[in-house]
Design a protein around this motif. Structure first.
Motif, PDB file in Angstrom:
ATOM      1  N   ASP A  84       0.891  -1.215   0.089  1.00 53.94           N
ATOM      2  CA  ASP A  84       0.116   0.095   0.030  1.00 53.94           C
ATOM      3  C   ASP A  84       0.918   1.206   0.072  1.00 53.94           C
ATOM      4  N   THR A  85       0.663   2.142  -1.055  1.00 53.43           N
ATOM      5  CA  THR A  85       1.750   3.192  -1.407  1.00 53.43           C
ATOM      6  C   THR A  85       0.737   4.357  -1.940  1.00 53.43           C
ATOM      7  N   ILE A  86       1.191   5.413  -1.376  1.00 55.41           N
ATOM      8  CA  ILE A  86       0.805   6.936  -1.934  1.00 55.41           C
ATOM      9  C   ILE A  86       2.177   7.517  -2.397  1.00 55.41           C
ATOM     10  N   LEU A  87       1.990   7.959  -3.535  1.00 61.43           N
ATOM     11  CA  LEU A  87       3.235   8.767  -4.349  1.00 61.43           C
ATOM     12  C   LEU A  87       2.703  10.421  -4.008  1.00 61.43           C
ATOM     13  N   TYR A  88       3.696  11.286  -3.633  1.00 56.16           N
ATOM     14  CA  TYR A  88       3.406  12.774  -3.566  1.00 56.16           C
ATOM     15  C   TYR A  88       4.394  13.060  -4.770  1.00 56.16           C
ATOM     16  N   SER A  89       3.695  13.516  -5.687  1.00 55.00           N
ATOM     17  CA  SER A  89       4.529  13.785  -7.212  1.00 55.00           C
ATOM     18  C   SER A  89       3.520  14.901  -7.939  1.00 55.00           C
ATOM     19  N   PRO A  90       4.283  15.484  -8.806  1.00 59.44           N
ATOM     20  CA  PRO A  90       3.781  16.165  -9.867  1.00 59.44           C
ATOM     21  C   PRO A  90       3.169  15.308 -11.018  1.00 59.44           C
ATOM     22  N   PHE A  91       3.542  13.959 -10.974  1.00 61.47           N
ATOM     23  CA  PHE A  91       3.443  13.204 -12.193  1.00 61.47           C
ATOM     24  C   PHE A  91       2.976  11.926 -11.780  1.00 61.47           C
TER      25      PHE A  91
END
Length: 360
Positions: A33-40
C-alpha cells in the motif's frame, strides 16, 4: 504498512535519480500500500498531486520552495493519509520531527565533491546530509563505494546504511533489431559509425577527457562521437567539431536504440554513485569502456574495460582496440550482457521492502 514516497522533486525529463524513483515507485505500488506525492503519475500508483514549480534538483529557488513544502504541507498530508513510513528517494526529508520511520536513499555525494558545479545547491545538500543521523531510521545507498563515502562525510552509523544496487528495465534495454539500424540512424542524421556518451554535462562526467582522446585518434577511425546530454549544466562550453554531434535530450523509448547501434559506449566520469548508463549500455549489447572512478569498477565487474579518468592516452588506446579488434569487442559485449543480467529493479524493490520492515 502504508508507504508514502516523497516524489516532489520529479520533473518531466527524468535522468538517473528520476528514473530510479519512477522504477522503484512502480514496483512498490505493485506490492504494498503506497501513496506517491508527486507532480506526475507513475504507473498505477495512488498519487497526491504536488506543484510542478517545486520540482527539479539543481534550481536553488525550487529547492527552497520544496523545502518549505515538505516541512509544512507534506507532514499534514502524511498524517491525513495515515502513512506509517515515509520513503525519500533522494536526500530530501522533513527537517521537523515526525512520528513515523523515515528511509532515505543517498545516490552519491557529488554536491560535496563538486561545489563549484552545484553552487548553492551544495549547501542545501550538505544541510540534508547533516540531518540524516537525526531523522533517518535507515539509509540506502546504491554501492559499497557510496557507503564508505557516507561514513566518511556524515555521522550516520554504519548499521543504519544498507547497500541496494539499482536495476534496469530489461524489457526496454536489450539489443535492438539490427535491421532497424539504418532507418533509425538516418532519422537522426547519423551517417557514420559512432562512439557514444550519455549523461548530463556536469563537470564530474568528465566529457573533456573523452573528447581529448577522440580528437587524438579521429584521423585513424571513421567514427564520429555522439554526445547525448544536457549542455546547459556544463561550466565550460563543450568543444565544437564537425566529427562531434550533440543531442541535448532523447526520449526514453529511443535511448536503447542509440546504445545498441553504437560501436562503443564510453563513460569517463571522475565519480559515480552507481552508473546507470553503463548498466543500460551493457544490457543493450554495446561494448563498454568506463573510468574506474567511484563505484564504476564495482558495478561493471568484468563486463567492460576500465581506465584512469585522467588518462586520455589510455582511453584512446582502448578505443582503437575495441574498434579494430572485432573478436575482442565481441568478447566484451558477451561479458557485459552476462553482467547486466545480475541487476534488476525487482530485486531493488524487494530489498527496499526488507529495509522498510526493519525501519518500521
Amino acid at each position: 504498512m502504508k508507504i508514502g514516497i516523497n516524489g516532489t522533486f520529479l520533473n518531466n525529463s527524468p535522468t538517473g535519480v528520476g528514473i530510479f524513483t519512477k522504477e522503484v515507485s512502480k514496483g512498490l505500488c505493485n506490492q504494498i500500500d503506497t501513496i506517491l506525492y508527486s507532480p506526475f503519475d507513475i504507473g498505477a500508483c495512488k498519487r497526491v498531486q504536488t506543484d510542478l514549480s517545486i520540482s527539479g534538483s539543481t534550481n536553488i529557488m525550487n529547492n527552497f520552495k520544496r523545502l518549505l513544502y515538505i516541512n509544512t504541507k507534506l507532514p499534514s498530508l502524511i498524517k491525513r493519509d495515515k502513512i506509517t513510513l515515509l520513503y525519500c528517494p533522494i536526500v530530501e526529508m522533513p527537517s521537523i520531527m515526525t512520528r513515523i520511520p523515515l528511509v532515505v536513499t543517498v545516490h552519491d555525494l557529488h554536491p560535496i565533491y563538486f561545489k563549484r558545479q552545484f553552487g548553492l545547491s551544495s549547501l542545501y545538500f550538505q544541510f540534508m546530509i547533516n540531518l540524516l543521523p537525526k531523522r533517518a531510521s535507515m539509509v540506502t545507498v546504491p554501492s559499497r563505494f557510496v557507503r564508505e563515502e557516507l561514513l566518511k562525510y556524515s555521522k550516520v552509523k554504519s548499521e543504519k546504511i544498507e547497500v541496494i544496487y539499482n536495476g534496469y528495465d530489461d524489457s526496454h534495454f536489450k539489443p535492438m533489431d539490427k535491421s532497424m539500424r539504418k532507418g533509425f540512424l538516418s532519422d537522426h542524421n547519423i551517417e557514420k559509425p559512432y562512439i557514444l556518451f550519455v549523461g548530463s554535462l556536469f563537470e564530474y562526467k568528465n566529457l573533456a577527457v573523452l573528447i581529448q582522446a577522440f580528437m587524438s585518434i579521429k584521423d585513424k577511425i571513421e567514427h564520429n562521437l555522439l554526445v547525448i546530454g544536457k549542455r546547459d549544466v556544463a561550466i565550460n562550453k563543450p568543444i565544437e567539431d564537425e566529427r562531434i554531434k550533440y543531442l541535448d535530450y532523447v526520449s526514453y523509448d529511443s535511448l536503447s536504440y542509440f546504445y545498441s547501434y553504437a560501436d562503443v559506449f564510453v563513460h569517463p566520469a571522475f565519480f559515480e554513485g552507481f552508473g546507470l548508463a553503463v548498466l543500460e549500455a551493457m544490457a543493450c549489447g554495446t561494448a563498454v569502456i568506463s573510468s574506474n572512478g567511484g563505484s564504476l569498477s564495482e558495478i561493471i565487474g568484468d563486463g567492460g574495460l576500465l581506465f584512469d579518468p585522467k588518462d586520455s592516452d589510455m582511453l584512446a588506446t582502448l578505443l582503437l582496440m575495441v574498434i579494430y579488434k572485432r573478436d575482442f569487442r565481441k568478447e566484451i559485449i558477451e561479458k557485459g550482457l552476462k553482467r547486466a543480467r545480475e541487476f534488476s529493479w525487482q530485486r531493488t524493490v524487494n530489498q527496499l521492502i526488507e529495509v522498510f520492515k526493519r525501519a518500521g
